[in-house]
Design a protein around this motif. Structure first.
Motif, PDB file in Angstrom:
ATOM      1  N   ILE A   1       0.797  -0.980   0.049  1.00 48.07           N
ATOM      2  CA  ILE A   1       0.127   0.066   0.184  1.00 48.07           C
ATOM      3  C   ILE A   1       0.874   1.264   0.032  1.00 48.07           C
ATOM      4  N   ARG A   2       1.815   1.155   0.742  1.00 47.71           N
ATOM      5  CA  ARG A   2       2.777   2.434   0.638  1.00 47.71           C
ATOM      6  C   ARG A   2       4.379   1.662   0.341  1.00 47.71           C
TER       7      ARG A   2
ATOM      8  N   TYR B   1      -4.343   7.391  -6.002  1.00 48.92           N
ATOM      9  CA  TYR B   1      -3.052   7.009  -5.297  1.00 48.92           C
ATOM     10  C   TYR B   1      -2.803   5.512  -4.859  1.00 48.92           C
ATOM     11  N   CYS B   2      -4.113   4.757  -5.467  1.00 46.65           N
ATOM     12  CA  CYS B   2      -4.223   3.546  -4.668  1.00 46.65           C
ATOM     13  C   CYS B   2      -3.845   2.226  -5.720  1.00 46.65           C
TER      14      CYS B   2
ATOM     15  N   PRO C   1     -13.422   6.330   5.294  1.00 45.56           N
ATOM     16  CA  PRO C   1     -12.191   7.062   5.049  1.00 45.56           C
ATOM     17  C   PRO C   1     -12.610   8.084   4.200  1.00 45.56           C
TER      18      PRO C   1
ATOM     19  N   GLN D   1      -9.807  10.608   3.392  1.00 47.11           N
ATOM     20  CA  GLN D   1      -8.507  11.029   2.509  1.00 47.11           C
ATOM     21  C   GLN D   1      -8.122  12.389   2.639  1.00 47.11           C
TER      22      GLN D   1
ATOM     23  N   ASP E   1      -9.519   7.515   7.590  1.00 49.12           N
ATOM     24  CA  ASP E   1      -8.241   7.365   6.970  1.00 49.12           C
ATOM     25  C   ASP E   1      -7.958   8.818   6.247  1.00 49.12           C
ATOM     26  N   ILE E   2      -6.787   9.237   6.427  1.00 46.58           N
ATOM     27  CA  ILE E   2      -6.300  10.829   5.598  1.00 46.58           C
ATOM     28  C   ILE E   2      -4.953  10.418   5.243  1.00 46.58           C
ATOM     29  N   ILE E   3      -4.822  10.898   4.017  1.00 45.62           N
ATOM     30  CA  ILE E   3      -3.469  10.807   3.266  1.00 45.62           C
ATOM     31  C   ILE E   3      -3.099  12.792   3.350  1.00 45.62           C
TER      32      ILE E   3
ATOM     33  N   PHE F   1      -1.670   9.205   7.133  1.00 44.88           N
ATOM     34  CA  PHE F   1      -0.298   8.666   6.167  1.00 44.88           C
ATOM     35  C   PHE F   1       0.301   9.711   5.287  1.00 44.88           C
ATOM     36  N   GLN F   2       1.542   9.833   5.329  1.00 43.13           N
ATOM     37  CA  GLN F   2       2.010  10.818   3.989  1.00 43.13           C
ATOM     38  C   GLN F   2       1.840   9.948   2.724  1.00 43.13           C
ATOM     39  N   TYR F   3       1.346  10.754   1.799  1.00 43.87           N
ATOM     40  CA  TYR F   3       1.362  10.224   0.302  1.00 43.87           C
ATOM     41  C   TYR F   3       2.861   9.688  -0.170  1.00 43.87           C
ATOM     42  N   SER F   4       2.313   8.313  -0.607  1.00 40.85           N
ATOM     43  CA  SER F   4       3.399   7.460  -0.840  1.00 40.85           C
ATOM     44  C   SER F   4       3.238   7.073  -2.500  1.00 40.85           C
TER      45      SER F   4
ATOM     46  N   ARG G   1       2.759   5.181  -5.962  1.00 43.79           N
ATOM     47  CA  ARG G   1       2.806   3.727  -6.227  1.00 43.79           C
ATOM     48  C   ARG G   1       2.686   3.373  -7.528  1.00 43.79           C
TER      49      ARG G   1
END
Ligand code: 5AD
Ligand code: SF4
Length: 466
Positions: free
Chosen positions: A50-51, A160-161, A260, A262, A300-302, A331-334, A336
């Motif tokens: 996921i990250r 993002y996913c 969530p 986001q 959940d939040i990015i 979470f910090q955006y990562s 993908r």
């Protein structure tokens, strides 16, 4: 001892439950489970991507596994990194013999049989499936909480996913099969059930019964013996009012919704391809808040999604105050692989992402402390999970969870000290509150308390709890 396996799991509840089903499949194939990779003939690693950090971990862990390599030992990589990296894993970690994505688990016993017959590299990576992973046997790793997958895969395209690429298209199980599994679990003494899916609100009953997700929830909640039914994860776009109504009508459905968001900025939500605006999200929050039961909300939040301005981020902070979440996973955006956001301009520097995350978590911590403190003095029913980590001289310390999914650590003195057991339901008076949990004292163990770990009846297929 015959053939043995060891399985290690990383990632979400779906992965945890997939591992239970994989373990059940292997037990069915004559393997025995061991707790130590050194002792296993087959070492499996169920992975998450996921990250980026989660995915990186896989390769360092595989290297460690490589050290326990010996003649005849087999290694398998399962789950989201397996699907994402595919046969490249064989190059990066040459001791790996098996690479299988979650959409191919229904073939697992055949793939393992090929390894046993001497093939050195076997993979199951097709995403082109209509099947769900319905195992004849599931090894249940939790003594009183059981997971049931109702829908696999994801048809959304959040920018993002990685999940649609690692878990494939949506496939729902028939309502009859879900209800039958829930009945069997209740019969075996489980009192809490969690229905799982990447997006449970997209549940589409493929059978003629055509139950909606809310109807399925009602059906599970009506099963005798089940006291707590939870579900995760909901997508706000598909979260209907009927779900709130069904919670109101069924006491067994817990007072908790994980929804969530986001981001609190409609502009960012649009760039994320979330398919709802902030206003639409808040409308759903209104439905939940107006329910006749005190439904707790988590999210959940990015932070630091490409192009997220300071003003966008401020909107997310404002949202925290507006909703009053009881728990936030942030979470910090990562970036993908394969995802649309990879190509978006204006990436946010790592330091800025880290700063925003800290600001958000500090704000949420104080909101949560206030919310938790308002519960001091109330009496809550908890499902006892086990001993609490808190060392305390006041007597036995236990950890329980309320229907709102809040951890309540409590002491049990006098007669209660000997009566509390994991799996039982107790009434607990809340005496103190921290930002992440409540503290209290046992008041009463209801007569209906049930412990599960005791002898479980042998069940007929299709689901057997080992
Ligand atoms: N970067 C950071 N967080 C992510 N999530 C999903 N994809 C990413 C990503 N690329 C978070 C979302 C999701 C939760 C399970 O993980 O918040 O709801
Ligand atoms: Fe990780 Fe997502 Fe795969 Fe779960 S579905 S294991 S969170 S990448």
């Amino acid at each position: 001892m015959g053939k043995t396996f060891y399985i290690e799991t990383f990632g979400c509840q779906m992965n945890v439950h997939d591992s239970e089903k994989v373990a059940g499949t292997l037990l069915r194939c004559g393997y025995e489970s061991v707790e130590d990779p050194e002792q296993a003939d087959l070492v499996l690693y169920n992975t998450c991507s996921i990250r980026e950090k989660a995915a990186q971990k896989v390769f360092s862990r595989l290297k460690q596994f490589g050290k326990v390599r010996e003649k005849g030992k087999l290694f398998g990589v399962l789950g989201c990194v397996a699907q994402q990296e595919g046969e490249k894993i064989f190059e990066a970690a040459p001791h790996v013999n098996l690479v299988v994505g979650s959409a191919s688990y229904s073939n697992l016993s055949r793939l393992v049989a090929r390894l046993e017959q001497g093939e050195r590299r076997v993979s199951g990576l097709s995403l082109d499936t209509e099947e769900t992973f319905e195992t004849e046997f599931t090894r249940r790793d939790h003594p009183f909480r059981a997971y049931i997958t109702i829908i696999e895969g994801c048809d959304k395209r959040c920018a993002y996913c990685v999940v649609p690429f690692t878990r494939g298209p949506e496939r729902s199980r028939t309502s009859a099969s879900v209800l039958e599994e829930a009945r069997q679990l209740a019969g075996a003494g489980y009192t809490e059930i969690q229905l799982l899916g990447q997006n449970v609100n997209s549940y589409r009953d493929p059978s003629a019964a055509r139950l909606s997700f809310a109807e399925l929830l009602a059906g599970v909640a009506e099963i005798a013996g089940l006291r707590r039914v939870r579900f995760t994860t909901s997508h706000p776009r598909d979260f209907g009012r009927d779900i709130v109504k069904v919670i109101e009508a069924h006491p067994a459905l817990c007072n908790h919704v994980h929804l969530p968001v986001q981001s609190g900025s409609t502009r960012v939500l649009h760039r994320m391809q979330r398919e709802y605006s902030l206003e639409q999200y808040l409308e759903r929050i209104e439905w939940i808040r107006n329910a006749c039961r005190p439904i707790s909300i988590s999210t959940d939040i990015i932070v630091g999604f490409p192009g997220e301005s300071g003003a966008d981020f401020e909107e997310t902070i404002t949202l925290l105050d507006a909703v009053g979440y009881d728990s936030v996973f942030s979470f910090q955006y990562s970036p993908r692989p394969n995802t649309a956001a990879l190509h978006l301009p204006d990436s946010i520097p790592d330091e800025e992402k880290a700063l925003r995350l800290r600001i958000l978590q500090d704000r949420q911590r104080s909101i949560q402390l206030g919310r938790y403190q308002s519960r001091v003095g109330s009496v809550e029913e908890v499902l006892v999970e086990g001993r609490s980590g808190r060392g305390d001289h006041r007597g036995d310390q236990w950890k329980g969870r309320t229907t709102q999914n809040i951890v309540l650590n409590f002491s049990a003195l006098g007669a209660a000290a000997v009566a509390v057991q994991p799996g039982a339901y107790w009434l607990v008076r809340v005496t103190e509150a921290g930002p992440n949990s409540l503290i209290g004292e046992a008041v009463q163990g209801p007569a209906l308390s049930s412990t599960v770990a005791a002898a479980q009846p042998v069940l007929k297929s299709p689901f057997r709890i080992l």
